[in-house]
Design an enzyme around this catalytic site. Structure first.
Site, short mmCIF file in Angstrom:
data_model
loop_
_atom_site.label_atom_id
_atom_site.label_comp_id
_atom_site.label_asym_id
_atom_site.label_seq_id
_atom_site.Cartn_x
_atom_site.Cartn_y
_atom_site.Cartn_z
N SER A 256 0.76 -1.37 -0.18
CA SER A 256 0.01 0.00 -0.23
C SER A 256 1.19 1.37 0.00
O SER A 256 1.86 1.05 0.07
CB SER A 256 -0.86 0.45 0.71
OG SER A 256 0.01 1.01 2.02
N LYS A 257 0.58 2.18 -0.90
CA LYS A 257 0.91 3.52 -1.13
C LYS A 257 0.84 4.52 0.47
O LYS A 257 2.23 4.61 0.45
CB LYS A 257 0.11 4.28 -1.88
CG LYS A 257 0.69 5.40 -2.34
CD LYS A 257 2.45 5.37 -2.82
CE LYS A 257 3.46 6.63 -3.44
NZ LYS A 257 4.61 5.89 -3.03
N ARG A 258 -0.28 3.97 1.35
CA ARG A 258 -0.08 4.52 2.16
C ARG A 258 0.92 4.45 3.55
O ARG A 258 1.86 5.23 4.13
CB ARG A 258 -1.30 4.44 3.57
CG ARG A 258 -1.87 5.25 4.29
CD ARG A 258 -3.16 5.46 4.31
NE ARG A 258 -4.09 4.74 3.26
CZ ARG A 258 -5.02 4.09 3.80
NH1 ARG A 258 -5.71 3.49 4.61
NH2 ARG A 258 -5.66 3.35 2.76
N GLY A 260 3.58 3.63 2.11
CA GLY A 260 5.66 3.92 1.98
C GLY A 260 6.15 3.21 0.67
O GLY A 260 6.97 3.26 0.23
#
Ligand code: GLU
Length: 485
Positions: A256-258, A260
């Site tokens: 997930s982008k969240r 990183g």
């Protein structure tokens, strides 16, 4: 037979993450497997709070870089526009259908305060109880509802879910799924600001845009029965569902982008090629019938088969991607490769060196463009001498053997006028014969003397050619002096 129409429906909320790009790829492949399949792009921007400026451009740019050309979309037009939800909204389409759904018994108007409902939900959850809001607004008379709307009271439109019974649907990947209606909550379809929620907009759009196949992440699997109740209330055909397993960072965590984790843009910035990324992510969740691993997009269109999408999460393995990227780089013709790496070479190496020769040695070794810097550090910098490097079992060398070889090489090369690779090759091979040693016992010490590194792209001959005569001899001499100490 109806034409296959798929849609990629991203929300413009920032960078394109890998799971999203894989969804786009599968949508594209499902459509393009058919001779007249249509792949459409729809921008889902009804959650205005989450919008990020520039994100739509990133979506266009990513699809373009990856070769996932959409046949219809905001930027290319088509017969089913507008292709941006906020623009679709202007025609009043969602509100109109929401009221129609009320008439059909599939939804109702609710005046309740969201916060109160949320608090009730939280209390129930804290107690470990399942929560189902028993909306008193359902008991209001039609006249009362109208009176309150006319008086300007804010309202939302909520889905009606039967209290009992089950809903069953079919997913191409997960099979037949049945849920108890009592576990489904009556979600908001139209918010008080008039915007539809995803739950509603996706149905109205998929139906009105004639979408036949819906490909999306399996996080939507649990809401799908609710969507089907709406399709049924309208009497509409339900699309074919293809829910995809998550892309995982490791066994337990989703990518997930969240957290990183790398987005498509990050990977490109790290030197990965879009075609290698596409090839790699095609295999995240889908397994081909053969053990072929390298696929062009056209080959994927042929080979892709929804039946072979798995149900369990696929781990994103950066090393595998790196390996695959190297395969793509090595397969390129040298002209294309040169165009790609030349700017990196120019950045990595100061001074007057033949960049094409450098590109040739890199192509055999570099797996990503970003490794280039480190791989070429020895060219314009003379790295510190390291005696340990001269001992190498496989090459059958040690400092004494190396010293002899380097002395002989220095004398022979000093007299060499033609410094071409061919001439260097012939001269050194001749010297191997004269000295009656193994190739590696001459070439390995020369390479180490020229670079002071154990691993380098290219061998002694290519590197000697790149460094040219004076610098090569200077470095060999330097090593001789150090070895003699
Ligand atoms: N806008 C949704 C998302 O970005 C689309 C989901 C779907 O494909 O239906 O996750």
């Amino acid at each position: 037979m109806t034409k296959v129409r798929t849609r990629f429906a991203p929300s413009p909320t920032g960078y394109m993450h890998i799971g999203n790009l894989r969804t786009a790829l599968y949508e594209y492949l499902v459509a393009k497997k058919e001779p007249d399949g249509v792949f459409m792009l729809r921008i889902e921007d009804t959650d205005q709070g989450r919008l990020v400026e520039g994100a739509t451009d990133i979506i266009y740019e990513t699809l373009k870089q990856c070769g996932l050309k959409h046949d219809e979309g905001p930027d290319v037009g088509g017969d089913y526009g507008p292709y941006v939800q906020s623009e679709r909204m202007k025609s009043g389409i969602y509100k109109e259908y929401a009221f129609k759904l009320i008439e059909l018994g599939g939804a109702h108007i609710c005046f309740c305060d969201e916060e109160t409902i949320d608090n009730q939900r939280k209390i129930a959850e804290a107690r470990g109880e399942s929560f189902k809001y028993d909306d008193p607004c359902k008991n209001l008379s039609k006249e009362e509802v109208q009176r309150r709307i006319d008086a300007g009271e804010p309202y939302v439109i909520r889905q009606n879910i039967p209290l009992t019974g089950t809903t069953t649907f079919h997913d191409e990947v997960y099979g037949d799924i049945t849920v108890e209606n009592s576990t489904l909550d009556e979600s908001i379809l139209l918010k008080s600001d008039g915007f539809p929620t995803y739950n509603f907009a996706n149905i109205i759009d998929d139906h009105t845009m004639n979408i036949t196949h819906v490909v999306r992440g399996n996080e939507y699997l649990s809401s799908t029965p609710k969507y089907n109740l709406i399709y049924e209330a309208f009497g509409w055909n339900i699309p074919t569902y293809i829910h995809c397993p998550p892309v995982m960072k490791d066994e337990h965590h989703k990518l997930s982008k969240r957290n990183g984790d790398a987005s498509f843009q990050d990977l490109v910035a790290k030197g990965y090629l879009p075609e290698a990324i596409i090839n790699y992510i095609a295999l995240l969740g889908w397994s081909p019938e053969t053990d072929q691993e390298i696929y062009t997009l056209d080959e994927l269109k042929q080979a892709f088969n929804v039946k072979r999408i798995g149900t369990s999460g696929a781990i994103f393995d950066i090393e595998k991607l790196t390996w695959m990227n190297g395969m793509y780089l090595r397969k390129m013709d040298i002209d294309t490769y040169y165009k790609l790496v030349e700017p990196h070479i120019a950045k990595a190496v100061k001074g007057n060196y033949d960049h094409l020769s450098i590109a040739k040695i890199l192509q055999q070794r570099a797996n990503t463009l970003n490794e280039i810097d480190e791989m070429l550090d020895f060219i314009d910098t003379y790295l510190p001498f390291n005696i340990d490097l001269y001992t190498n079992k496989k090459m059958k060398t040690n400092p004494e053997i190396a010293l002899n070889s380097l002395k002989a090489a220095y004398d022979t090369l000093s007299d060499l006028e033609d410094w071409s690779e061919e001439s260097l090759h012939d001269t050194l091979m001749n010297l191997v014969t004269v000295l009656q040693i193994k190739n590696g016992q001459l070439l390995y010490p020369i390479r180490v003397a020229l670079t002071n590194k154990q691993f380098t792209p290219g061998g002694a001959i290519e590197i000697g050619h790149i460094l040219q005569k004076d610098e090569s001899l200077r470095r060999i001499k330097e090593s001789i002096i150090n070895l003699e100490k």
